[in-house]
Design a protein around this motif. Sequence first.
Motif, mmCIF file in Angstrom:
data_model
loop_
_atom_site.group_PDB
_atom_site.id
_atom_site.type_symbol
_atom_site.label_atom_id
_atom_site.label_comp_id
_atom_site.label_asym_id
_atom_site.label_seq_id
_atom_site.Cartn_x
_atom_site.Cartn_y
_atom_site.Cartn_z
ATOM 1 N N ASP A 238 0.808 -1.238 0.000
ATOM 2 C CA ASP A 238 0.000 0.000 0.000
ATOM 3 C C ASP A 238 0.841 1.289 0.000
ATOM 4 O OD1 ASP A 238 -2.514 -1.259 -0.022
ATOM 5 O OD2 ASP A 238 -2.337 -1.654 2.141
ATOM 6 N N HIS A 239 2.129 1.168 -0.332
ATOM 7 C CA HIS A 239 3.000 2.332 -0.178
ATOM 8 C C HIS A 239 3.875 2.615 -1.403
ATOM 9 C CE1 HIS A 239 5.245 5.376 1.883
ATOM 10 N NE2 HIS A 239 6.384 4.707 1.824
ATOM 11 N N TYR A 240 4.303 1.543 -2.058
ATOM 12 C CA TYR A 240 5.181 1.706 -3.223
ATOM 13 C C TYR A 240 4.410 1.408 -4.505
ATOM 14 C CZ TYR A 240 8.886 1.486 0.260
ATOM 15 O OH TYR A 240 9.673 1.730 1.349
ATOM 16 N N LEU A 241 4.637 2.232 -5.528
ATOM 17 C CA LEU A 241 3.989 1.986 -6.828
ATOM 18 C C LEU A 241 5.063 1.717 -7.879
ATOM 19 C CD1 LEU A 241 1.378 1.953 -8.565
ATOM 20 C CD2 LEU A 241 1.765 4.397 -8.992
ATOM 21 N N LEU A 242 5.120 0.465 -8.311
ATOM 22 C CA LEU A 242 6.056 0.091 -9.371
ATOM 23 C C LEU A 242 5.357 0.358 -10.704
ATOM 24 C CD1 LEU A 242 7.400 -1.167 -6.916
ATOM 25 C CD2 LEU A 242 7.946 -3.183 -8.287
ATOM 26 N N THR A 243 5.806 1.389 -11.388
ATOM 27 C CA THR A 243 5.049 1.873 -12.551
ATOM 28 C C THR A 243 5.479 1.259 -13.875
ATOM 29 O OG1 THR A 243 6.602 3.716 -12.642
ATOM 30 C CG2 THR A 243 4.485 4.128 -11.552
ATOM 31 N N GLY A 244 6.502 0.368 -13.840
ATOM 32 C CA GLY A 244 6.974 -0.183 -15.114
ATOM 33 C C GLY A 244 7.442 0.939 -16.016
ATOM 34 N N ASP A 245 6.976 0.935 -17.272
ATOM 35 C CA ASP A 245 7.386 1.985 -18.206
ATOM 36 C C ASP A 245 6.268 2.991 -18.473
ATOM 37 O OD1 ASP A 245 9.705 0.597 -18.337
ATOM 38 O OD2 ASP A 245 9.725 0.356 -20.517
ATOM 39 N N SER A 246 5.293 3.093 -17.559
ATOM 40 C CA SER A 246 4.250 4.092 -17.805
ATOM 41 C C SER A 246 4.694 5.458 -17.284
ATOM 42 C CB SER A 246 2.921 3.659 -17.177
ATOM 43 O OG SER A 246 3.099 3.320 -15.826
ATOM 44 N N LEU A 247 5.294 5.483 -16.093
ATOM 45 C CA LEU A 247 5.706 6.748 -15.487
ATOM 46 C C LEU A 247 7.134 6.649 -14.962
ATOM 47 C CD1 LEU A 247 5.033 9.593 -14.373
ATOM 48 C CD2 LEU A 247 4.034 8.474 -12.362
ATOM 49 N N PHE A 248 7.990 7.578 -15.418
ATOM 50 C CA PHE A 248 9.363 7.646 -14.926
ATOM 51 C C PHE A 248 9.496 8.876 -14.017
ATOM 52 C CE2 PHE A 248 9.729 5.813 -19.327
ATOM 53 C CZ PHE A 248 9.874 4.505 -18.912
ATOM 54 N N ILE A 249 10.719 9.204 -13.599
ATOM 55 C CA ILE A 249 10.892 10.357 -12.694
ATOM 56 C C ILE A 249 10.793 11.677 -13.475
ATOM 57 C CG2 ILE A 249 12.438 11.509 -11.041
ATOM 58 C CD1 ILE A 249 11.172 8.798 -10.103
ATOM 59 N N GLU A 250 11.489 11.742 -14.612
ATOM 60 C CA GLU A 250 11.469 13.008 -15.352
ATOM 61 C C GLU A 250 10.629 12.936 -16.623
ATOM 62 O OE1 GLU A 250 15.531 14.274 -16.013
ATOM 63 O OE2 GLU A 250 15.879 14.592 -13.869
ATOM 64 N N SER A 251 10.174 11.746 -16.973
ATOM 65 C CA SER A 251 9.423 11.622 -18.215
ATOM 66 C C SER A 251 8.355 10.545 -18.089
ATOM 67 C CB SER A 251 10.399 11.312 -19.364
ATOM 68 O OG SER A 251 9.736 11.339 -20.605
ATOM 69 N N ILE A 252 7.749 10.217 -19.220
ATOM 70 C CA ILE A 252 6.705 9.186 -19.253
ATOM 71 C C ILE A 252 7.019 8.198 -20.366
ATOM 72 C CG2 ILE A 252 4.905 10.663 -18.276
ATOM 73 C CD1 ILE A 252 3.984 11.250 -21.151
ATOM 74 N N GLY A 253 6.343 7.035 -20.356
ATOM 75 C CA GLY A 253 6.629 5.988 -21.330
ATOM 76 C C GLY A 253 6.156 6.364 -22.725
ATOM 77 N N ARG A 254 6.914 5.976 -23.719
ATOM 78 C CA ARG A 254 6.509 6.247 -25.107
ATOM 79 C C ARG A 254 5.524 5.176 -25.560
ATOM 80 N NH1 ARG A 254 12.078 5.903 -28.190
ATOM 81 N NH2 ARG A 254 10.804 5.895 -30.054
ATOM 82 N N PRO A 255 4.512 5.525 -26.331
ATOM 83 C CA PRO A 255 3.489 4.556 -26.700
ATOM 84 C C PRO A 255 3.736 3.850 -28.032
ATOM 85 C CG PRO A 255 2.725 6.766 -27.198
ATOM 86 C CD PRO A 255 4.141 6.900 -26.712
ATOM 87 N N ASP A 256 4.909 4.023 -28.637
ATOM 88 C CA ASP A 256 5.072 3.578 -30.030
ATOM 89 C C ASP A 256 5.841 2.287 -30.220
ATOM 90 O OD1 ASP A 256 7.384 4.951 -29.078
ATOM 91 O OD2 ASP A 256 8.132 4.930 -31.125
#
Lengths: 193, 382
Positions: free
Chosen positions: B248-266
């Motif tokens: 309930d505390h850590y969110l492992l976002t994979g490649d959807s959300l990074f620290i300075e950017s977001i995942g590319r959809p292509d």
Amino acid sequence: MSTQTHIQANKTLDCQGLACPMPIVRTRKAMDELEPGQVIEVQATDKGSLADLKGWAQHTGHHYLGTVHNGELMRHFIRKSSPQELKAEQMHPLTVTGQQLEQKLAANVGLTVLDVREPAEYAFNHISGALSIPLNELELRIGELASDEEIHVVCRTGYRSDLACQLLAGKGFKQVINVEAGMNGWTGSTEQA
Amino acid sequence: MTSTNSILPMTAAELTRKVLQREKLLILDVRSESDFRKWKIEGEQIDSINIPYFELMDDVEPALEQIPTEEPVLVVCAKEGSSILVAGLLAEAGRDNVYYLQGGMKAWNEHVEPVKVGDLTGGGAIYQFIRIGKGCLSYMIISGKEAAVVDAPRMTEVFEQFAGKQGVMIKHTVDTHLHADHISGGRKLAEPYKGTYWLPPKDAVEVNFDYTPLEEGQTIQLGSAVIRMEALYSPGHTIGSTSLIIDDHYLLTGDSLFIESIGRPDLAGQAEDWVEDLRETLYGRFRQLSSEMVILPAHFGHPSELGDEGKVTATLGELFESNRGLNIVDAAEFRRQVTDYLPEQPNAYQEIRQTNMGLKYPSDEEQREMETGPNRCAVHDR
């Protein structure tokens, strides 16, 4: 180009199984034993050797001709540069630019184009239909040419072809024309051996 | 000074610690210009010079000119051969403190460094495994005698050794999505203890192996303290992309959300179709989570994302403030940013996807070759 193609080289250097930087180290050493204008074949299996040999040749001024791939084996061909080639003044009065020759060839398919570069240079890239007689064999094979025909002589830069034109003119050829800037300046179609 | 100066090896592990501790270091990279431009060693305090080794064989002076006499220098190449050659030339020219990178960029690409992120309820802990050369992040969650590994790379030994030292068995491995930048070690890592390998089913349509589907709301129990891992469907980078909420505390976002950017959809070839999903994930679903949630992504793209001890993390609240990809108000502008002007794709990304689907079985050497270069999974990577 077929992997079986025979390409003539003055020296063959076996660098198979050697990892970077050894293919370049060995080629550099072997180059010292070649005369300017001669061609070395470097046989290597290290994948990086292709980009590195190209880069090294560019840095040193040697002329990278091309690579024949044969499975894992790569046969790289490099021609040792001669210092005169780029700076020498060209003497033969009759010249044609690459573009003019391209137009002439389009209008008349029967024109004679004589390529006086080394066979390995010719093998990787030449004007369609060009006849190959390397400069150092020209005197010996002059009988293959007709002295009353218009002959367009080409090399890489216009230097060797200028010497060839002078040689042919001295032997009584009336219509020899040097192709300015050689294959470096050629933008028309080419073929491989 | 004499020509007896010797050259010294530096391991990828030693170099990693220098980067993570933000030590100053000068690197002479002797690979070709194009290789250097595509991928190099980066760090906040790393300066690098690029001169190909074949330009230094006749004359090492151009390199000497750029290396301050008193400073140590690390010579780097692809595998190490030409860096040893050039390092030798520098030493012969009288330089001290000349190092070469042992194993070259190949070793740099494969080094993985574990860092502890924090504790879990009931005595467990979560660790981030930093693959610094490629910018890939994996996680090990430990609870009781069991461990789960998320987004494991193909270099599984470091995880096995780490689990061995902690005295835990790897019972679960999870891929948050079908990776396009690196070859997954998830299935291999699950084998020794007959663990469960989880993969989102929407990313697994073409796969050629058995897996357990990781779906929205699915929970995974780990160890005696029963750490809860809950799946949160977060499509956009791929259609299956699924995040994991740990304890309930850590969110492992994979490649959807990074620290300075977001995942590319292509990278799976469907940028246009997945833009809406990506927007809904980032601007809808993640907005509903607590801003205290600690984000743990699967990549970093720039050394500025490396925080204390190298950890790559921030709270969701912080990211809503600072992350470029989370602050594009206009939906049309968002669409434009995540579909136009995308960076070059990761090296061999199609072959890597095929390998991760079990449709291709490249040799170890081929796998290494395919994984050359940075991960390039973010919209804002160069």
